[in-house]
Every structure is written in structure tokens, then in C-alpha cells.
Write an enzyme that holds these catalytic residues in place. Sequence first.
Site, mmCIF file in Angstrom:
data_model
loop_
_atom_site.group_PDB
_atom_site.id
_atom_site.type_symbol
_atom_site.label_atom_id
_atom_site.label_comp_id
_atom_site.label_asym_id
_atom_site.label_seq_id
_atom_site.Cartn_x
_atom_site.Cartn_y
_atom_site.Cartn_z
ATOM 1 N N ASP A 93 -28.932 0.910 14.629
ATOM 2 C CA ASP A 93 -28.403 2.111 13.260
ATOM 3 C C ASP A 93 -27.362 2.617 13.907
ATOM 4 O O ASP A 93 -28.172 2.212 15.918
ATOM 5 C CB ASP A 93 -29.628 2.165 12.273
ATOM 6 C CG ASP A 93 -30.720 2.442 13.150
ATOM 7 O OD1 ASP A 93 -30.784 3.217 14.389
ATOM 8 O OD2 ASP A 93 -31.942 2.372 12.516
ATOM 9 N N ASP A 272 -29.722 -5.167 5.103
ATOM 10 C CA ASP A 272 -31.072 -5.082 6.212
ATOM 11 C C ASP A 272 -31.984 -4.225 4.976
ATOM 12 O O ASP A 272 -31.504 -3.393 4.416
ATOM 13 C CB ASP A 272 -30.662 -4.610 7.335
ATOM 14 C CG ASP A 272 -31.145 -3.125 7.271
ATOM 15 O OD1 ASP A 272 -29.889 -2.114 6.701
ATOM 16 O OD2 ASP A 272 -31.593 -2.037 7.565
ATOM 17 N N CYS A 310 -40.706 -22.851 -2.018
ATOM 18 C CA CYS A 310 -40.366 -22.573 -0.783
ATOM 19 C C CYS A 310 -41.046 -23.445 0.447
ATOM 20 O O CYS A 310 -41.637 -24.282 0.748
ATOM 21 C CB CYS A 310 -40.846 -20.953 0.399
ATOM 22 S SG CYS A 310 -40.495 -20.050 1.376
ATOM 23 N N CYS A 312 -40.997 -22.827 4.083
ATOM 24 C CA CYS A 312 -41.823 -22.024 5.174
ATOM 25 C C CYS A 312 -42.531 -22.916 6.109
ATOM 26 O O CYS A 312 -43.556 -23.220 4.882
ATOM 27 C CB CYS A 312 -41.170 -20.752 5.532
ATOM 28 S SG CYS A 312 -43.045 -20.086 4.456
ATOM 29 N N CYS A 315 -45.295 -21.103 3.409
ATOM 30 C CA CYS A 315 -45.710 -22.352 2.594
ATOM 31 C C CYS A 315 -46.481 -23.447 3.036
ATOM 32 O O CYS A 315 -46.857 -24.569 1.740
ATOM 33 C CB CYS A 315 -44.621 -22.040 1.560
ATOM 34 S SG CYS A 315 -44.034 -20.464 0.549
ATOM 35 N N HIS A 341 -43.077 -16.310 6.095
ATOM 36 C CA HIS A 341 -42.798 -16.169 4.291
ATOM 37 C C HIS A 341 -41.441 -15.521 3.330
ATOM 38 O O HIS A 341 -40.340 -15.779 3.408
ATOM 39 C CB HIS A 341 -43.903 -16.638 3.684
ATOM 40 C CG HIS A 341 -42.924 -16.236 2.263
ATOM 41 N ND1 HIS A 341 -42.268 -17.841 1.182
ATOM 42 C CD2 HIS A 341 -42.797 -15.264 0.976
ATOM 43 C CE1 HIS A 341 -41.911 -17.172 0.331
ATOM 44 N NE2 HIS A 341 -42.416 -16.096 0.162
#
Length: 406
Positions: A93, A272, A310, A312, A315, A341
Site C-alpha cells: 500500500d 485485501d 473446508c 484446510c 479442518c 483456516h
Amino acid sequence: MALSFTLEAQDSSTAARAGRLETAHGDVLTPAFMPVGTAGSVKTLSPDEVAAAGADIVLANTYHLYLRPGVEVVRAMGGLHRFMGWPNAILTDSGGFQVMSLAELRQVSDRGVEFRSHLDGSRHVIGPEEAIRIQDGLGADIAMSFDELVELPAEPDVVREAVDRTLLWARRGLAERERLRAEGRGAMALFGINQGGTDARERARSFDTLGQMPFDGYALGGLWVGERRSLSLEMVEHDCARFPADKPRYLMGVGHPRDMIEAVARGVDMMDCVLPTRNARRGTVFISTGRLVVKNAAYATDERPLDPDCDCPTCRRFSRAYIRHLFATNELLGPRLASVHAVHHAVRLMRDARAAVVTGGFEAFRRRFTERFGSGETLTPSREPDRHGRPAAMTGTRKESHHDVE
Ligand SMILES: [Zn+2]
């Protein structure tokens, strides 16, 4: 190297699109969620974990890295990619937002912003030229133009003045990059930021000028800062309709799943937000059926993963009961597992949206997502709903500033 952006598919019933950004550090598939690595780290996660979540780009904060460790340190260490061990793309940024929100004793003039560091009170000036030089020194793939953001609600003439100054700074930032390029630097792409708050005419006036400048992409600034969500979405639609189709569009500071999907439907390519990861570190995660407050006592013996849908690493392996226990005992693994996650979920949401655009099923995807996200199903095991009839884990507001750094 200028940024190359290719549109690969466009949805027929909405403005959603699927694209590919080619950077010197790999391709970025859009729509994309960019995890926020404020000080050169996506908090609690290693770069490998961020990459394993599917992220091909992260955002880093110029203001923070400028103050600590300083641009010269990062440059001496071979640039931000090498310094933080992240091989993929980085967007920085401009520092404008953080200077306005964190620094003390700010004075804004056409020259730039004079401020005192929130860390040690030291005095600094960052203007459009400095912002470009700092981001170049960090080695960003995509840099942002220095902009002035006003707090809403604001008087029309305050908004107009900030737009005019942002346009002035945009032109000077581009000129500074040209100057750097003449010296063999300044390879980064540069995005301009459209401002104008929630005044559609002001945003259009801003883009009439900004759109004439040779930026590599355009960002939607000054939204999701406390105004009504429906009004923000209106502005997104309004801006995207004016932005050129062949350049990437970046909506700053948006990370609530519902907002992300609605932004994609209006033509946004990149987003973002600190919201998913900051919430995760406090024990709240978004899952496919809503918002789960895992530290809630209701999950003390819940064997299910955070999100049954999920895949991931968190999970696949851990129960809500265990993660809740980690939070209850202040174990560092709790925020880490929840963050794994959270990043995976946000990145995958955008990947799924992309896949739906490519196969022509975005509208159906959006409908399915919205129904499921609002269902609250699986959020509580056996608890009584609260007095409004909502399951206990669904309560709580999302009144957070999405733009804050982590
Ligand atoms: Zn998960």
C-alpha cells in the site's frame, strides 16, 4: 516490467470476471484475496503456510516497513521477497491510509503528509514521491499511488479537496516512477486510487482525470470506512462501470465473505483485508455457513472441524473442541490454527468464484453461497437460540474497521 493482465472469462449475467496478472514473481489469478502481511509477515503464519492456502500474492504495509526495519535494511537484505522468504507477488500500500490513521500530529499539504511516528514520535514527511521511492526500495511487484483519504461523513468541499490532492499526487507519483525508470529502477507496476467517498458524481469526476493517467491498474479507495454497505456496493458498481475493462481493479479493505462475493459480481478483481485473520486470532472465523466464534463454550465437546466443508490443514485434523481449548488456555497454536483456516477460506472463496466465472455458473454460485452463508447451519451443537432466535454462535456484530493494519 509493466504488469500484464489478461481477462480469461467474463460472466454473462453479472460483471464478474476471471483474469490473470503476470508479475515478476509469478501469476496472480483473479478474483484474488490478498492476505495482509503488515510488517512483512501474515501474522502467525509461515510463507509456506500462506502459499499452501493458495495465496499467490500478499499485501505489505509501506508505513510499517518504512518505520521498522526501514527501507535501507530491506534493500540491503535483497528486497522484501527475500527478506520475508516469500517468493510470490507482493503488493504494497502507499502508506497514506496508515499515516492518516496511526501517525500523530499529521499535517497534510500538497507537499505530502508530515507526521510523527506512532512508535517513537520521530518526525517524517511522506509525499507522493517518497511513497513511490519507498515502495520501489522494498521491491514491490505492485505499488500504490499516495492518496488522501477523508473520514466519512465529510462535507462535499472536503471530499472534493481530497480528490483534487489525490489526483495531483497521482500525477507526481507516476512522474517519480518515470524518473526512477530512467535510472534503471522503478520496475514495479503502479495502481492509481479513485476517491470521492460515497458521492457518485465526485467519484466520476475523479476518474475522468485518473483514468487518463497511464496506471497499470485502478483501485477503489475510501469505501468500507463506516458507511452503509449497500451504498458502498453502489459505488463499486459505479466505479467498475467506468474503469477500463483491460486493467485490474482492486477494492481496498474488503474481506467479509458476503462483501467479497458482491464485489466480484460488480467487476472487482482484487481485495485485501485484515478482518479474516485478525478475527481468527481472536477466536472467530468465517466458515461456509456464517461466522463461528470457536472460543464459545458451546463448542467444548464439539468434534466437528471449524468448517465441515473446508479442506484446510486445520479442518482436516482438528476439532472445534480442541481449538476452543487452545483459545481458553491462551496457547499460541490456537490463533495459528484459526489463521490457517481463515486465509485458506478467504483465498478459496475467491478461487471458487473464479472457477464459477470460468464455467459460466457464477450467478448460481453466488446464490448458493449467499443461502448457505446465511443459513447458520452447523454453528451450534445443542445450544438454545438467543432471544432473537439466532443460534448463539451467530451473534455479535462485524463492526470493525476493515482497513486497520494487523
Ligand atoms: Zn478450514
